[in-house]
Design an enzyme around this catalytic site. Structure first.
Site, PDB file in Angstrom:
ATOM      1  N   THR A  76       4.441   2.556   5.563  1.00 14.95           N
ATOM      2  CA  THR A  76       3.049   2.106   5.688  1.00 14.95           C
ATOM      3  C   THR A  76       2.318   3.039   6.640  1.00 14.95           C
ATOM      4  OG1 THR A  76       1.607   0.376   6.593  1.00 14.95           O
ATOM      5  CG2 THR A  76       3.847   0.405   7.427  1.00 14.95           C
ATOM      6  N   ASP A 127       0.062   2.171   8.544  1.00 18.20           N
ATOM      7  CA  ASP A 127      -0.462   1.387   9.679  1.00 18.20           C
ATOM      8  C   ASP A 127       0.378   1.452  10.954  1.00 18.20           C
ATOM      9  OD1 ASP A 127      -2.546   0.590   8.091  1.00 18.20           O
ATOM     10  OD2 ASP A 127      -1.606  -1.282   7.480  1.00 18.20           O
ATOM     11  N   ARG A 156       1.086  -4.887  -5.661  1.00 15.67           N
ATOM     12  CA  ARG A 156       1.168  -6.151  -4.916  1.00 15.67           C
ATOM     13  C   ARG A 156       1.436  -7.205  -5.977  1.00 15.67           C
ATOM     14  NH1 ARG A 156      -0.822  -4.443   0.293  1.00 15.67           N
ATOM     15  NH2 ARG A 156      -2.312  -2.772   0.001  1.00 15.67           N
ATOM     16  N   ARG A 178      -6.335  -2.695   9.615  1.00 16.20           N
ATOM     17  CA  ARG A 178      -6.949  -4.028   9.614  1.00 16.20           C
ATOM     18  C   ARG A 178      -6.547  -4.825  10.851  1.00 16.20           C
ATOM     19  NH1 ARG A 178      -6.048  -4.040   4.139  1.00 16.20           N
ATOM     20  NH2 ARG A 178      -3.991  -4.926   4.440  1.00 16.20           N
ATOM     21  N   ASP A 223       4.931  -4.629   6.186  1.00 17.85           N
ATOM     22  CA  ASP A 223       5.486  -5.901   6.652  1.00 17.85           C
ATOM     23  C   ASP A 223       5.556  -6.952   5.546  1.00 17.85           C
ATOM     24  OD1 ASP A 223       2.736  -6.063   6.649  1.00 17.85           O
ATOM     25  OD2 ASP A 223       2.597  -7.286   8.462  1.00 17.85           O
ATOM     26  N   ASP A 279       2.574  -0.550  11.936  1.00 20.15           N
ATOM     27  CA  ASP A 279       2.584  -1.875  12.564  1.00 20.15           C
ATOM     28  C   ASP A 279       3.915  -2.610  12.393  1.00 20.15           C
ATOM     29  OD1 ASP A 279       2.308  -2.200   9.855  1.00 20.15           O
ATOM     30  OD2 ASP A 279       0.709  -3.683   9.955  1.00 20.15           O
ATOM     31  N   GLY A 320       0.838  -1.201   0.000  1.00 20.56           N
ATOM     32  CA  GLY A 320       0.000   0.000   0.000  1.00 20.56           C
ATOM     33  C   GLY A 320       0.870   1.247   0.000  1.00 20.56           C
TER      34      GLY A 320
HETATM   35  P1  ATP Z   1       0.715  -2.497   3.648  1.00 12.97           P
HETATM   36  O1  ATP Z   1       1.178  -2.479   5.090  1.00 12.97           O
HETATM   37  O2  ATP Z   1       0.399  -1.163   3.154  1.00 12.97           O
HETATM   38  O3  ATP Z   1      -0.375  -3.514   3.378  1.00 12.97           O
HETATM   39  P2  ATP Z   1       2.630  -4.430   2.703  1.00 12.97           P
HETATM   40  O4  ATP Z   1       4.031  -4.279   2.258  1.00 12.97           O
HETATM   41  O5  ATP Z   1       2.424  -5.185   3.985  1.00 12.97           O
HETATM   42  O6  ATP Z   1       1.986  -2.982   2.767  1.00 12.97           O
HETATM   43  P3  ATP Z   1       1.582  -6.655   1.160  1.00 12.97           P
HETATM   44  O7  ATP Z   1       0.525  -6.696   0.117  1.00 12.97           O
HETATM   45  O8  ATP Z   1       1.405  -7.516   2.360  1.00 12.97           O
HETATM   46  O9  ATP Z   1       1.765  -5.114   1.545  1.00 12.97           O
HETATM   47  O10 ATP Z   1       2.987  -7.058   0.488  1.00 12.97           O
HETATM   48  C1  ATP Z   1       3.428  -6.382  -0.673  1.00 12.97           C
HETATM   49  C2  ATP Z   1       4.096  -7.358  -1.602  1.00 12.97           C
HETATM   50  O11 ATP Z   1       5.226  -7.960  -0.951  1.00 12.97           O
HETATM   51  C3  ATP Z   1       3.233  -8.552  -2.008  1.00 12.97           C
HETATM   52  O12 ATP Z   1       2.363  -8.244  -3.067  1.00 12.97           O
HETATM   53  C4  ATP Z   1       4.302  -9.551  -2.448  1.00 12.97           C
HETATM   54  O13 ATP Z   1       4.777  -9.277  -3.745  1.00 12.97           O
HETATM   55  C5  ATP Z   1       5.429  -9.285  -1.439  1.00 12.97           C
HETATM   56  N1  ATP Z   1       5.301 -10.251  -0.334  1.00 12.97           N
HETATM   57  C6  ATP Z   1       4.520 -10.184   0.753  1.00 12.97           C
HETATM   58  N2  ATP Z   1       4.649 -11.288   1.519  1.00 12.97           N
HETATM   59  C7  ATP Z   1       5.524 -12.095   0.879  1.00 12.97           C
HETATM   60  C8  ATP Z   1       6.060 -13.384   1.134  1.00 12.97           C
HETATM   61  N3  ATP Z   1       5.727 -14.098   2.210  1.00 12.97           N
HETATM   62  N4  ATP Z   1       6.947 -13.885   0.237  1.00 12.97           N
HETATM   63  C9  ATP Z   1       7.309 -13.191  -0.853  1.00 12.97           C
HETATM   64  N5  ATP Z   1       6.825 -11.975  -1.156  1.00 12.97           N
HETATM   65  C10 ATP Z   1       5.948 -11.425  -0.312  1.00 12.97           C
END
Ligand code: ATP
Length: 328
Positions: A131, A133, A77, A177, A108, A135, A16
């Site tokens: 982020t 959040d 994503r 969330r 994360d 978190d 995000g």
């Molecule tokens: P936000 O906190 O805003 O949701 P985020 O970084 O946590 O941001 P995610 O959608 O959870 O957002 O992760 C972003 C991208 O990171 C995913 O679309 C994926 O490409 C990669 N990713 C997340 N988890 C994994 C994992 N376990 N293994 C490999 N790639 C991952």
């Protein structure tokens, strides 16, 4: 710590988007240039890395982005990056550009991806907490959190005007969330009647009691903040439960949604993102890898990514107590 010499850094934003990501990219590019390193922008996060959407960046490419929300590198994503074939393609694309280190700005999930990628291919990488959040462990605040809280409070102030003019009870849903950081911050900052967060269950009966005692105290307006992932449900769900107990109340629901992600970053987020962007480049130069740069008590701290992504950062007990005391 690695002894590899870093010469060419790749930077991407993932997950995000969050206000201040642009400021962080700018700081990575400008500090890399300051230290005579080359820097490449990877567009659309891991998706762009797999599709080889990579471009060399110069100082002029990051002019006039400090004050802009979103991310000019775009974010995405990527399902493919979750597969080992996808990550192998990503590695080959990095190698083809001679990129020998990565800065990943995201939440994360993005940092989990960076950790896995490091373990598989050994490319030194530094994560930055991007982020709204808040978190992630290893930093007091994440990039974008302060701006999101300010945006939420500004919106709630406006809702209060109409809430008090019509004696309405408003349920305002904010983002979060799994984490109630924005909710608690917005609850205190906007003088909410109650704040419901995912980490704690508040029985609907307690909420009704709180609202009734506020009615006795002749409070002019009632705003209840609900984090989207609250244990008792979202704002809409809770408002329906409350309506059964208080049928005469004029109840309205506002879901703030994506407006919390946008907007020009606050001075706090600009400063945080700028410091962390420089810290990422300096960390790589000094051989740090597989860590997240954060700020704790106003000092740069590098935390192993494995540790930063552990889901154990909690809303400050004191903040929650303050919110409760001030909502009577
Ligand atoms: P936000 O906190 O805003 O949701 P985020 O970084 O946590 O941001 P995610 O959608 O959870 O957002 O992760 C972003 C991208 O990171 C995913 O679309 C994926 O490409 C990669 N990713 C997340 N988890 C994994 C994992 N376990 N293994 C490999 N790639 C991952």
């Amino acid at each position: 710590m690695a002894n590899k010499t870093v010469t060419r850094i790749g930077v991407l934003t993932s997950g995000g988007d969050a206000p201040g990501m642009n400021a962080a990219i700018r700081a990575v590019v400008r500090s890399a240039k300051y230290y005579n390193l080359e820097v490449y922008g990877i567009f659309r996060g891991y998706e762009g890395l797999i599709q080889n959407d990579i471009k060399k960046l110069e100082n002029r490419d990051v002019a006039y982005i400090l004050e802009r929300g979103g991310t000019f590198l775009k974010s995405a994503r990527s399902q493919e990056f979750r597969t080992s074939e996808g990550r192998k393609t990503a590695y080959e694309n990095l190698k083809s550009h001679g990129i020998d280190a990565l800065v990943v700005i995201g939440g994360d999930g993005s940092l989990t991806g960076a950790h896995l990628f490091y373990k598989e291919f050994g490319i030194p990488s530094i994560g930055l907490p991007g982020t709204i959040d808040n978190d992630l462990s290893g930093t007091d605040s994440t990039i974008g959190f302060d701006t999101a809280c300010n945006t939420a409070i500004e919106a709630i102030d406006k809702i209060r005007d109409t809430a008090s003019s019509h004696d309405r009870l408003f349920f305002v849903e904010v983002m979060g969330r799994d984490a109630g950081f924005i909710a608690v911050n917005a609850g205190i900052g906007s003088g909410a009647a109650a704040t419901l967060i995912p980490e704690r269950k508040m029985p609907v009966e307690s909420l009704i009691e709180r609202l009734k005692s506020r009615a006795k105290a002749k409070k002019q307006s009632n705003i209840v903040i609900v984090a989207e992932g609250g244990k008792s449900g979202g704002a809409l769900e809770i408002s329906k439960k409350v309506k059964k107990f208080l049928p005469t109340y004029d109840i309205r629901v506002t879901i703030l949604g994506h407006l919390q992600r946008g907007g020009s970053p606050t001075s706090f987020d600009r400063l945080l993102a700028s410091k962390l962007g420089v810290a990422a480049v300096e960390g790589l130069i000094h051989g740090k890898e597989d860590v997240m740069a954060g700020v704790i008590n106003n000092k740069i701290v590098y935390t192993p990514i494995k540790r930063a992504i552990v889901d154990d950062k909690e809303v400050d007990e004191d903040d929650f107590r303050v919110a409760k005391i001030l909502s009577q």
